[in-house]
Scaffold this motif. Structure first.
Motif, PDB file in Angstrom:
ATOM      1  N   LYS A  10       0.843  -1.204   0.000  1.00 44.97           N
ATOM      2  CA  LYS A  10       0.000   0.000   0.000  1.00 44.97           C
ATOM      3  C   LYS A  10       0.878   1.254   0.000  1.00 44.97           C
ATOM      4  O   LYS A  10       0.615   2.208  -0.738  1.00 44.97           O
ATOM      5  CB  LYS A  10      -0.930  -0.024   1.220  1.00 44.97           C
ATOM      6  CG  LYS A  10      -1.990   1.025   1.186  1.00 44.97           C
ATOM      7  CD  LYS A  10      -2.959   0.828   2.345  1.00 44.97           C
ATOM      8  CE  LYS A  10      -4.044   1.880   2.305  1.00 44.97           C
ATOM      9  NZ  LYS A  10      -4.985   1.723   3.408  1.00 44.97           N
ATOM     10  N   HIS A  11       1.930   1.238   0.812  1.00 40.20           N
ATOM     11  CA  HIS A  11       2.863   2.369   0.856  1.00 40.20           C
ATOM     12  C   HIS A  11       3.574   2.538  -0.488  1.00 40.20           C
ATOM     13  O   HIS A  11       3.680   3.651  -1.012  1.00 40.20           O
ATOM     14  CB  HIS A  11       3.885   2.169   1.982  1.00 40.20           C
ATOM     15  CG  HIS A  11       4.930   3.233   2.020  1.00 40.20           C
ATOM     16  ND1 HIS A  11       4.726   4.446   2.640  1.00 40.20           N
ATOM     17  CD2 HIS A  11       6.186   3.275   1.495  1.00 40.20           C
ATOM     18  CE1 HIS A  11       5.823   5.181   2.499  1.00 40.20           C
ATOM     19  NE2 HIS A  11       6.716   4.500   1.815  1.00 40.20           N
ATOM     20  N   LEU A  12       4.083   1.446  -1.036  1.00 43.30           N
ATOM     21  CA  LEU A  12       4.812   1.511  -2.303  1.00 43.30           C
ATOM     22  C   LEU A  12       3.904   1.972  -3.447  1.00 43.30           C
ATOM     23  O   LEU A  12       4.327   2.764  -4.295  1.00 43.30           O
ATOM     24  CB  LEU A  12       5.445   0.163  -2.638  1.00 43.30           C
ATOM     25  CG  LEU A  12       6.655  -0.238  -1.808  1.00 43.30           C
ATOM     26  CD1 LEU A  12       7.055  -1.666  -2.112  1.00 43.30           C
ATOM     27  CD2 LEU A  12       7.812   0.713  -2.030  1.00 43.30           C
ATOM     28  N   ASP A  13       2.675   1.469  -3.476  1.00 37.94           N
ATOM     29  CA  ASP A  13       1.753   1.857  -4.544  1.00 37.94           C
ATOM     30  C   ASP A  13       1.453   3.349  -4.503  1.00 37.94           C
ATOM     31  O   ASP A  13       1.274   3.984  -5.540  1.00 37.94           O
ATOM     32  CB  ASP A  13       0.459   1.053  -4.463  1.00 37.94           C
ATOM     33  CG  ASP A  13       0.648  -0.401  -4.854  1.00 37.94           C
ATOM     34  OD1 ASP A  13       1.723  -0.750  -5.388  1.00 37.94           O
ATOM     35  OD2 ASP A  13      -0.273  -1.200  -4.613  1.00 37.94           O
ATOM     36  N   LYS A  14       1.437   3.919  -3.304  1.00 40.98           N
ATOM     37  CA  LYS A  14       1.148   5.343  -3.153  1.00 40.98           C
ATOM     38  C   LYS A  14       2.390   6.207  -3.407  1.00 40.98           C
ATOM     39  O   LYS A  14       2.317   7.212  -4.109  1.00 40.98           O
ATOM     40  CB  LYS A  14       0.612   5.620  -1.750  1.00 40.98           C
ATOM     41  CG  LYS A  14       0.241   7.059  -1.525  1.00 40.98           C
ATOM     42  CD  LYS A  14      -0.363   7.265  -0.153  1.00 40.98           C
ATOM     43  CE  LYS A  14      -0.754   8.727   0.046  1.00 40.98           C
ATOM     44  NZ  LYS A  14      -1.304   8.947   1.378  1.00 40.98           N
ATOM     45  N   HIS A  15       3.532   5.822  -2.842  1.00 43.46           N
ATOM     46  CA  HIS A  15       4.722   6.658  -2.880  1.00 43.46           C
ATOM     47  C   HIS A  15       5.733   6.279  -3.964  1.00 43.46           C
ATOM     48  O   HIS A  15       6.595   7.082  -4.308  1.00 43.46           O
ATOM     49  CB  HIS A  15       5.409   6.655  -1.512  1.00 43.46           C
ATOM     50  CG  HIS A  15       4.536   7.214  -0.436  1.00 43.46           C
ATOM     51  ND1 HIS A  15       4.311   8.560  -0.292  1.00 43.46           N
ATOM     52  CD2 HIS A  15       3.811   6.601   0.531  1.00 43.46           C
ATOM     53  CE1 HIS A  15       3.489   8.766   0.735  1.00 43.46           C
ATOM     54  NE2 HIS A  15       3.169   7.591   1.244  1.00 43.46           N
ATOM     55  N   HIS A  16       5.672   5.056  -4.458  1.00 46.14           N
ATOM     56  CA  HIS A  16       6.601   4.588  -5.495  1.00 46.14           C
ATOM     57  C   HIS A  16       5.814   3.765  -6.522  1.00 46.14           C
ATOM     58  O   HIS A  16       6.051   2.562  -6.668  1.00 46.14           O
ATOM     59  CB  HIS A  16       7.715   3.731  -4.892  1.00 46.14           C
ATOM     60  CG  HIS A  16       8.495   4.410  -3.828  1.00 46.14           C
ATOM     61  ND1 HIS A  16       9.491   5.311  -4.102  1.00 46.14           N
ATOM     62  CD2 HIS A  16       8.420   4.323  -2.475  1.00 46.14           C
ATOM     63  CE1 HIS A  16      10.002   5.752  -2.967  1.00 46.14           C
ATOM     64  NE2 HIS A  16       9.369   5.175  -1.967  1.00 46.14           N
ATOM     65  N   PRO A  17       4.873   4.383  -7.238  1.00 49.70           N
ATOM     66  CA  PRO A  17       4.017   3.603  -8.155  1.00 49.70           C
ATOM     67  C   PRO A  17       4.782   2.887  -9.260  1.00 49.70           C
ATOM     68  O   PRO A  17       4.311   1.891  -9.785  1.00 49.70           O
ATOM     69  CB  PRO A  17       3.061   4.648  -8.733  1.00 49.70           C
ATOM     70  CG  PRO A  17       3.692   5.968  -8.470  1.00 49.70           C
ATOM     71  CD  PRO A  17       4.583   5.806  -7.275  1.00 49.70           C
ATOM     72  N   GLN A  18       5.987   3.355  -9.583  1.00 53.30           N
ATOM     73  CA  GLN A  18       6.782   2.705 -10.612  1.00 53.30           C
ATOM     74  C   GLN A  18       7.260   1.319 -10.177  1.00 53.30           C
ATOM     75  O   GLN A  18       7.698   0.530 -10.999  1.00 53.30           O
ATOM     76  CB  GLN A  18       7.973   3.584 -11.038  1.00 53.30           C
ATOM     77  CG  GLN A  18       9.079   3.691 -10.001  1.00 53.30           C
ATOM     78  CD  GLN A  18       8.813   4.717  -8.895  1.00 53.30           C
ATOM     79  OE1 GLN A  18       7.716   5.250  -8.756  1.00 53.30           O
ATOM     80  NE2 GLN A  18       9.816   4.994  -8.100  1.00 53.30           N
ATOM     81  N   SER A  19       7.172   1.000  -8.872  1.00 48.01           N
ATOM     82  CA  SER A  19       7.599  -0.313  -8.392  1.00 48.01           C
ATOM     83  C   SER A  19       6.515  -1.366  -8.567  1.00 48.01           C
ATOM     84  O   SER A  19       6.759  -2.543  -8.350  1.00 48.01           O
ATOM     85  CB  SER A  19       8.014  -0.239  -6.915  1.00 48.01           C
ATOM     86  OG  SER A  19       6.885  -0.053  -6.091  1.00 48.01           O
ATOM     87  N   ARG A  20       5.327  -0.946  -8.955  1.00 46.25           N
ATOM     88  CA  ARG A  20       4.209  -1.864  -9.131  1.00 46.25           C
ATOM     89  C   ARG A  20       4.504  -2.853 -10.255  1.00 46.25           C
ATOM     90  O   ARG A  20       5.093  -2.492 -11.273  1.00 46.25           O
ATOM     91  CB  ARG A  20       2.954  -1.097  -9.494  1.00 46.25           C
ATOM     92  CG  ARG A  20       1.811  -1.375  -8.554  1.00 46.25           C
ATOM     93  CD  ARG A  20       0.595  -0.631  -8.957  1.00 46.25           C
ATOM     94  NE  ARG A  20       0.656   0.702  -8.354  1.00 46.25           N
ATOM     95  CZ  ARG A  20      -0.141   1.686  -8.672  1.00 46.25           C
ATOM     96  NH1 ARG A  20      -1.052   1.544  -9.590  1.00 46.25           N
ATOM     97  NH2 ARG A  20      -0.023   2.843  -8.073  1.00 46.25           N
ATOM     98  N   VAL A  21       4.064  -4.083 -10.061  1.00 45.94           N
ATOM     99  CA  VAL A  21       4.231  -5.106 -11.087  1.00 45.94           C
ATOM    100  C   VAL A  21       2.854  -5.507 -11.563  1.00 45.94           C
ATOM    101  O   VAL A  21       1.986  -5.855 -10.772  1.00 45.94           O
ATOM    102  CB  VAL A  21       4.980  -6.351 -10.530  1.00 45.94           C
ATOM    103  CG1 VAL A  21       5.062  -7.438 -11.570  1.00 45.94           C
ATOM    104  CG2 VAL A  21       6.353  -5.957 -10.040  1.00 45.94           C
ATOM    105  N   ILE A  22       2.651  -5.436 -12.854  1.00 49.83           N
ATOM    106  CA  ILE A  22       1.357  -5.801 -13.424  1.00 49.83           C
ATOM    107  C   ILE A  22       1.420  -7.273 -13.758  1.00 49.83           C
ATOM    108  O   ILE A  22       2.262  -7.718 -14.550  1.00 49.83           O
ATOM    109  CB  ILE A  22       1.030  -4.971 -14.678  1.00 49.83           C
ATOM    110  CG1 ILE A  22       0.965  -3.499 -14.294  1.00 49.83           C
ATOM    111  CG2 ILE A  22      -0.258  -5.445 -15.303  1.00 49.83           C
ATOM    112  CD1 ILE A  22       0.836  -2.556 -15.474  1.00 49.83           C
ATOM    113  N   GLU A  23       0.556  -8.026 -13.103  1.00 49.53           N
ATOM    114  CA  GLU A  23       0.530  -9.484 -13.327  1.00 49.53           C
ATOM    115  C   GLU A  23      -0.538  -9.805 -14.355  1.00 49.53           C
ATOM    116  O   GLU A  23      -1.631  -9.286 -14.304  1.00 49.53           O
ATOM    117  CB  GLU A  23       0.273 -10.205 -12.012  1.00 49.53           C
ATOM    118  CG  GLU A  23       1.379  -9.960 -11.007  1.00 49.53           C
ATOM    119  CD  GLU A  23       1.090 -10.597  -9.663  1.00 49.53           C
ATOM    120  OE1 GLU A  23       0.213 -11.458  -9.591  1.00 49.53           O
ATOM    121  OE2 GLU A  23       1.757 -10.210  -8.699  1.00 49.53           O
ATOM    122  N   GLY A  24      -0.186 -10.663 -15.276  1.00 51.75           N
ATOM    123  CA  GLY A  24      -1.116 -10.990 -16.349  1.00 51.75           C
ATOM    124  C   GLY A  24      -1.680 -12.350 -16.261  1.00 51.75           C
ATOM    125  O   GLY A  24      -1.684 -13.121 -15.442  1.00 51.75           O
TER     126      GLY A  24
END
Length: 142
Positions: free
Chosen positions: A128-142
């Protein structure tokens, strides 16, 4: 000594391996991998319940609980290095402490480890913290 010789050596190219580094994306990968190992590495046949090292190592008195508590504390340490607020770190630490304290109780603690997943809770806080403050770290799973 002539240090100019070392300056003329070609630099070795270090391959970038996923999860190696201090950037938020690498930390996220490490913590997700550790959470999977601790909470969801195996499936109990018949009931199809996922368990991990936390529940299995908890069967070994004292040593198993100390080992999994240290691994849970590592997740909190990584969160601290990312700059999570103190109240989130305290919450994560409380999750690990609660899991360790109740997990140390013979038999009851072993059953408790199957249902209370402190590392999954801590991963949720970190994501939750990373998604808010470091959105580029998100991994899109397919």
């Amino acid at each position: 000594m002539d240090h100019s010789a070392s300056a003329n050596r070609p630099q070795r190219i270090r391959p970038e391996l996923p999860g190696i580094g201090n950037d938020p994306a690498s930390v996220r990968q490490r913590v997700e991998m550790l959470e999977r190992v601790l909470e969801r590495s195996f499936t109990i046949p018949g009931i199809r319940r996922e368990v991990g090292l936390d529940a299995i190592a908890g069967l070994v008195p004292v040593l198993g609980d100390v080992l999994t508590a240290a691994m849970g504390a590592y997740i909190v340490w990584e969160a601290r290095n990312l700059g999570l607020p103190k109240w989130k770190l305290w919450r994560m630490g409380a999750n690990v402490a609660f899991d360790t304290a109740l997990g140390a109780v013979p038999l009851v603690g072993d059953a408790f480890d199957l249902f209370f997943r402190s590392n999954s809770r801590n991963l949720r806080i970190l994501r939750k913290h990373l998604d808010k403050h470091h959105p580029q770290s998100r991994v899109i799973e397919g």
